[in-house]
Every structure is written in C-alpha cells, then in structure tokens.
Write a protein that holds these residues in place. Structure first.
Motif, PDB file in Angstrom:
ATOM      1  N   SER A  73      -3.617  -8.122  10.022  1.00 49.24           N
ATOM      2  CA  SER A  73      -3.283  -6.760  10.452  1.00 49.24           C
ATOM      3  C   SER A  73      -4.531  -5.910  10.698  1.00 49.24           C
ATOM      4  CB  SER A  73      -2.429  -6.066   9.382  1.00 49.24           C
ATOM      5  OG  SER A  73      -3.214  -5.838   8.224  1.00 49.24           O
ATOM      6  N   GLY A  74      -5.633  -6.339  10.150  1.00 52.74           N
ATOM      7  CA  GLY A  74      -6.853  -5.545  10.261  1.00 52.74           C
ATOM      8  C   GLY A  74      -6.828  -4.300   9.375  1.00 52.74           C
ATOM      9  N   LYS A  75      -5.826  -4.188   8.487  1.00 47.87           N
ATOM     10  CA  LYS A  75      -5.736  -3.029   7.577  1.00 47.87           C
ATOM     11  C   LYS A  75      -6.200  -3.453   6.182  1.00 47.87           C
ATOM     12  CE  LYS A  75      -3.357  -0.562  10.631  1.00 47.87           C
ATOM     13  NZ  LYS A  75      -2.344  -1.328  11.304  1.00 47.87           N
ATOM     14  N   LYS A  76      -6.875  -2.553   5.536  1.00 53.85           N
ATOM     15  CA  LYS A  76      -7.333  -2.854   4.166  1.00 53.85           C
ATOM     16  C   LYS A  76      -6.151  -2.827   3.193  1.00 53.85           C
ATOM     17  CE  LYS A  76     -11.761  -1.751   2.207  1.00 53.85           C
ATOM     18  NZ  LYS A  76     -12.835  -2.448   2.726  1.00 53.85           N
ATOM     19  N   LEU A  77      -5.943  -3.873   2.479  1.00 53.85           N
ATOM     20  CA  LEU A  77      -4.850  -3.870   1.496  1.00 53.85           C
ATOM     21  C   LEU A  77      -5.454  -4.045   0.106  1.00 53.85           C
ATOM     22  CD1 LEU A  77      -2.217  -6.077   3.381  1.00 53.85           C
ATOM     23  CD2 LEU A  77      -2.291  -3.589   3.196  1.00 53.85           C
TER      24      LEU A  77
ATOM     25  N   HIS B 128      -2.586 -10.866   4.995  1.00 51.85           N
ATOM     26  CA  HIS B 128      -2.080  -9.710   5.743  1.00 51.85           C
ATOM     27  C   HIS B 128      -3.234  -8.783   6.134  1.00 51.85           C
ATOM     28  CE1 HIS B 128       2.099 -10.656   5.716  1.00 51.85           C
ATOM     29  NE2 HIS B 128       2.183 -10.692   4.404  1.00 51.85           N
ATOM     30  N   GLU B 129      -4.232  -8.714   5.304  1.00 47.98           N
ATOM     31  CA  GLU B 129      -5.442  -7.939   5.654  1.00 47.98           C
ATOM     32  C   GLU B 129      -6.062  -8.514   6.902  1.00 47.98           C
ATOM     33  OE1 GLU B 129      -8.567  -7.814   2.712  1.00 47.98           O
ATOM     34  OE2 GLU B 129      -8.175  -5.687   2.393  1.00 47.98           O
TER      35      GLU B 129
ATOM     36  N   LEU C 165       0.816  -1.204   0.000  1.00 48.58           N
ATOM     37  CA  LEU C 165       0.000   0.000   0.000  1.00 48.58           C
ATOM     38  C   LEU C 165       0.861   1.270   0.000  1.00 48.58           C
ATOM     39  CD1 LEU C 165      -3.004   0.000  -0.182  1.00 48.58           C
ATOM     40  CD2 LEU C 165      -3.154   0.348   2.289  1.00 48.58           C
ATOM     41  N   ASN C 166       1.949   1.248   0.806  1.00 47.31           N
ATOM     42  CA  ASN C 166       2.859   2.403   0.840  1.00 47.31           C
ATOM     43  C   ASN C 166       3.351   2.751  -0.559  1.00 47.31           C
ATOM     44  OD1 ASN C 166       2.839   2.671   3.604  1.00 47.31           O
ATOM     45  ND2 ASN C 166       4.562   1.247   3.900  1.00 47.31           N
TER      46      ASN C 166
END
Ligand code: ATP
Length: 516
Positions: free
Chosen positions: A351-355, A347-348, A228-229
């Motif tokens: 990590s609980g982050k939207k990728l 990883h989504e 994402l970065n």
C-alpha cells in the motif's frame, strides 16, 4: 467407529428435523457444502457468537471489535499471500474419480497410527489396573515409541515437502505409505496439483471497467487493513487486540462432514498486536486463554487437545490447533497462530502506507507482531450440537432424545406449558411468557399431552420447562422441570426469573473461565 458414524448421521437428521441446520436451497436439491440455519440453529449460533464476543471484547479492556466488509481491495490478497499461496494440494483417484486433499489423506493415515497408540494404552491400562502410569507407558513402551516415531516422521516429511512445493514427494509419500482411496480401495493416483481456494467475483457494471475481486477467505485481513484506523481512533496501546466475527468463503476441494467444512462459513477471529520479541509469551497466553473459554462450557476436558503444527502456514512462526472430539474423531476446532509481522509488513509494502506503532516505552516505532486466535463459528456449533446429542434410556426402558446443550447457549431457555388447554391455565401461562420474554427466549406450547411436550423441548435442548396446573390457580406456584435430570420442583411464579437466570446467565458461565 461405525457406531460413531451412525450417531453423526442421527445428529445431521436431528438438526434438520428440529429446525437447526438444513441444506441451502433444499427445494432445488441443495448446494454442495452450503447450509442454512433454521429457527433453533440461528438462536444457537447467535448465542455462541455472543459468548465469544463477550469473552473477547467485553471482558478485555484492551480488545475492541469491528465489522469489516466482505469485499476488499484485490491487492489485499496479493499482500496477504493468498493469491500465491492459499492453495490446497489436490489428488484424484483415477478409479473412483474422487478428489482428495493430499495432506488430508496423509493426516488420516497418521490418525490411524495414533489410534493404534490409543489402543495400546487402553490395553495396558486394563492390564495394569490402578498402577497404570500413562505418561510412563507412552515414554517407554517399545511399540508405542515406534508408532510415535513413524507418525512424526510422516508429518515432518509432508510438512517439508509442502513447504518446498515439492508435490512430487507428496505423491511419493502417499504411494510409499500404501494409502488407498477410501471409496475404490485403489492406489491409482494422479499427480498432486495445487488448487487456489478463493472465490472470484466482479465489481462494476460494464465488462471493461469491472474489477476482479475475491470473496474474503478469512476475516483477519479486514482487521489488518484497519489496524491504524482503530489504533489511532481508539488510542490503543500495545498490547491490544481487534476482534471480528463474519463470513468467509473457501472453495474447499473436499467439502464433507456436514457443517465441519463449508464453502461459506463464519469465523470469529482476534488479532492481538504486540511488541516484536514478545510473541512466545503471548502465544502461550492465548493458547491457555482460549482453552479456558472452551472448558467453561463444560463439554468435558477429555474432549479437547492441543495439536502443535509441523506444517506452518505461509504467515506463521508457531501454530497450534485446539482439537475437539467430533463424532468422526479429534479434528481442528480453533487455530492459534503467531503471525509475526508478516501481514502488516506486507500491507505496508503493497500500500505504500506506514503501518507502524510508536511505542512510548521503547521510544521507537515498529511494525507490531501479531498473535491470532481463529475459530469457526459453524464448527463450534457442530461441536456443541454433536456433543449435546444423546439417546437416553430411561428407568421405564423408554428412550428420549435430549440435546444437552450448555444452558447458556440453548436456543430456547424455558418453555411454558399449561397442563390442559382450559380452566384459565393457558391465560396464566401466556402471562408468564409475557413477563419472562423481556429477558429470555421463551416458548409456549399447549398442544398434546405434557409428556410429549417435555420430549419436544428435550429434543431442542430447552433447559427448563414450566408447567402451569390447577394448583397454580390456588397458590401461584408452578412446576419447574430440569432437562438433564428430569427432576421437578414446585416454585412460586415470582421466583422464575431468578431460577432461569441461575441456569443460563452468561456472566455466571463466563466466570467459569477463571477456574477452568
Ligand atoms: P482446515 O485445515 O480444517 O482446512 P484451516 O487450518 O485452513 O482449516 P484456518 O485458516 O486456521 O483453518 O481457519 C480458522 C478456523 O476457521 C478453523 O479452525 C475452523 O474452525 C474454521 N474453518 C476453516 N475453514 C472452514 C470451513 N471450510 N468450514 C467451516 N469452518 C472452517
């Protein structure tokens, strides 16, 4: 084969004697499957790395490179599946006490069957001469078909058993095939067990606050966690790729064959992010593209082949290896894997982050699919070095050892040699070195007879030798000697830069990918 083993031993000792590769901490008797690169090895390795990076990053508008840390948050390896599934099945022989990878024992057995097929082909080619049609022979000869069927059945069964974690059946297969320990010749095997290949370590000073970490077993995860970065900061649009070169660590069960299988090694990986559903197309494209890269180095089309996987890794929906003919046979050099959305989706989850990626063309967000290309830098080094090594018999029946390293990768591009150590020749030679070293890695040598110096340069693979003699004093010309043909020609000093360039220029070599 025995002959090839001899050659391989010679390559290993040559690598040490001429400053390419040595055992790590050799003065303490070395460390198993860990190696250091000495002065020429470091140059060759750097050149291979650069050749890959340029082909991947510089020449592709939609691929960028990163450099992620070796240490990663430990949850990374839960998400990637490595904590649970990065195992190799190991088996011990009770008589020799030697440890093997069960799958490798079986694959070696299959390789023997494949060797029989090759033998049949050779025999038939000799018998039929010009009229021989290999494809037809492979498709119709009864004996060959039986061998093929047998090999396929073995690989299929192994793949299935490993996938189902049915280790008992893997052992049964080894027993049924009558596989013996190469060392003791016995069939006295232990059960097959799983062994995790990751190295553990700790981060933090005090025992209770320390965090358990792993040394990364592949560089790919450093790319996924940065997806994402990079996508956002680079405003990347799918399809796009992220490339990386870096160290990886695996506690390999059997680490043999020099730098082919090491415990600390370097990978050159590229993850290509694509829309779901397009993976077949991209997988095919990357297989082709990577083969072209290999062929551009001119190490012989016949020395490469694809091997499509039966046994898929836990993350892949299609996978193939590019195999190279090493002195010990055809073995994996590079892997091309269709990894689906396995990594990013996990990883989504962890990590609980939207990728996800918002696709303006499809007007929706999705977790991209990935096609990966992954090559071991050290393994590529071994391919280049072992292919380059040649003991050549010359016309006068003397022999020379020459490393026919593709000139673009050669550690030293040219050596400048004054014919004698007097009469002002060293001064001119040193001046030439001064001028050329801004662009090329150049060495200077004035010791011993010039013939011996040529041999020394042949032995490290220097493509060109430039000799300064008494005529140089008169007319500013020098002799250029070519490593491979040993041909010599007289040229003006002013021409040297363009002569060296035409041999070693990366642009010129990379262009060969277009026609490979
Ligand atoms: P193998 O089956 O030989 O163990 P792999 O299939 O596990 O290899 P990948 O995980 O696909 O290998 O790694 C990609 C590439 O990294 C390989 O094609 C190889 O060139 C390189 N590589 C993997 N393990 C090692 C190692 N222990 N030493 C050197 N290079 C390695």
């Amino acid at each position: 084969m025995a002959n090839q083993e001899e050659v391989f031993k010679k390559v290993i000792s040559h690598a040490k004697e001429y400053g390419f590769v040595v055992q790590s901490s050799e003065i303490y008797d070395g460390l198993s499957a860990v190696y250091d690169y000495a002065q020429n090895g470091a140059e060759l390795k750097k050149n291979i790395r650069e050749y890959w990076w340029k082909a991947m990053v510089q020449l592709n508008q939609n691929i960028v490179g990163i450099d992620a840390a070796i240490f990663m948050h430990p949850t990374t390896w839960k998400a990637s599946g490595h904590v649970d599934a990065f195992n190799d099945p190991l088996i011990d022989n009770k008589d020799s006490k030697k440890r093997y990878r069960a799958d490798v024992l079986i694959e070696d057995h299959v390789a023997k069957i494949e060797a029989k097929i090759e033998k049949e082909v050779k025999k038939a080619a000799k018998r039929f001469g010009e009229a021989f049609d290999k494809e037809q022979f492979l498709g119709t000869n009864q004996r060959v078909l039986e061998y093929q069927e047998k090999a396929e059945a073995i690989l299929k069964r192994m793949g299935k058993s490993l996938e189902n974690e049915d280790l008992e059946d893997v052992k049964n297969l080894i027993e049924e095939l009558g596989i013996v320990c190469p060392l003791s010749g016995s069939r006295n095997w232990t059960d097959v067990k799983q062994f995790n290949l990751m190295f553990g370590t700790k981060l933090g000073a005090t025992a209770d606050s320390a965090m358990d970490l792993y040394l990364r077993p592949e560089t790919a995860q450093g790319i996924f966690v940065n997806f994402l970065n990079v996508q956002k900061s680079g405003r990347m649009k799918i399809p796009f790729g992220i490339a990386q070169v870096g160290k990886a660590f695996r506690n390999e069960i059997v680490a043999r064959q020099f730098i082919f299988r090491m415990r600390e090694f370097e990978q050159m990986e590229m993850q290509f992010f694509i829309a779901p559903g397009t993976q077949q197309e991209w997988y095919k494209k990357w297989k082709e593209n990577r083969m072209k890269w290999h062929l551009s180095l001119g190490m012989g089309e016949e020395n490469y082949r694809f091997h499509d996987h039966e046994k898929l890794a836990h993350y892949a929906d299609a996978a193939a290896d590019i195999e190279f003919r090493f002195p010990f046979g055809f073995k994996e050099l590079e892997g091309i894997h269709s990894r689906t959305d396995f990594d990013l989706a996990n990883h989504e989850k962890y990590s609980g982050k939207k990728l996800q990626y918002f696709d303006p063309e499809q007007n929706k967000s999705y977790v991209p699919y990935v096609v990966e290309t992954s090559i071991g830098l050290d393994r590529m080094f071994l391919a280049v070095l072992s292919h380059a090594y040649e003991e050549e018999t010359l016309e006068n029946n003397s022999t020379r050892v020459v490393l026919r390293i593709p000139a673009v990768l050669a550690p030293v591009k040219a050596a400048v040699l004054p014919l004698v150590k007097k009469d002002g020749l060293p001064e001119i030679a040193k001046k030439i070195v001064e001028d050329l070293r801004w662009e090329f890695n150049i060495s200077y040598d004035e010791k011993d007879a010039v013939g011996r110096r040529y041999r020394r340069q042949d032995a490290v693979g220097t493509p060109l030798c430039i000799t300064v003699d008494h005529d140089t004093l008169q007319d500013n010309t020098v002799t250029v000697r070519y490593r491979d043909s040993m041909e010599q020609k007289r040229v003006a000093i002013a021409e040297l830069t363009s002569i060296i360039k035409s041999e070693v220029d990366m642009k010129h070599w990379l262009h060969k990918m277009d026609t490979a």
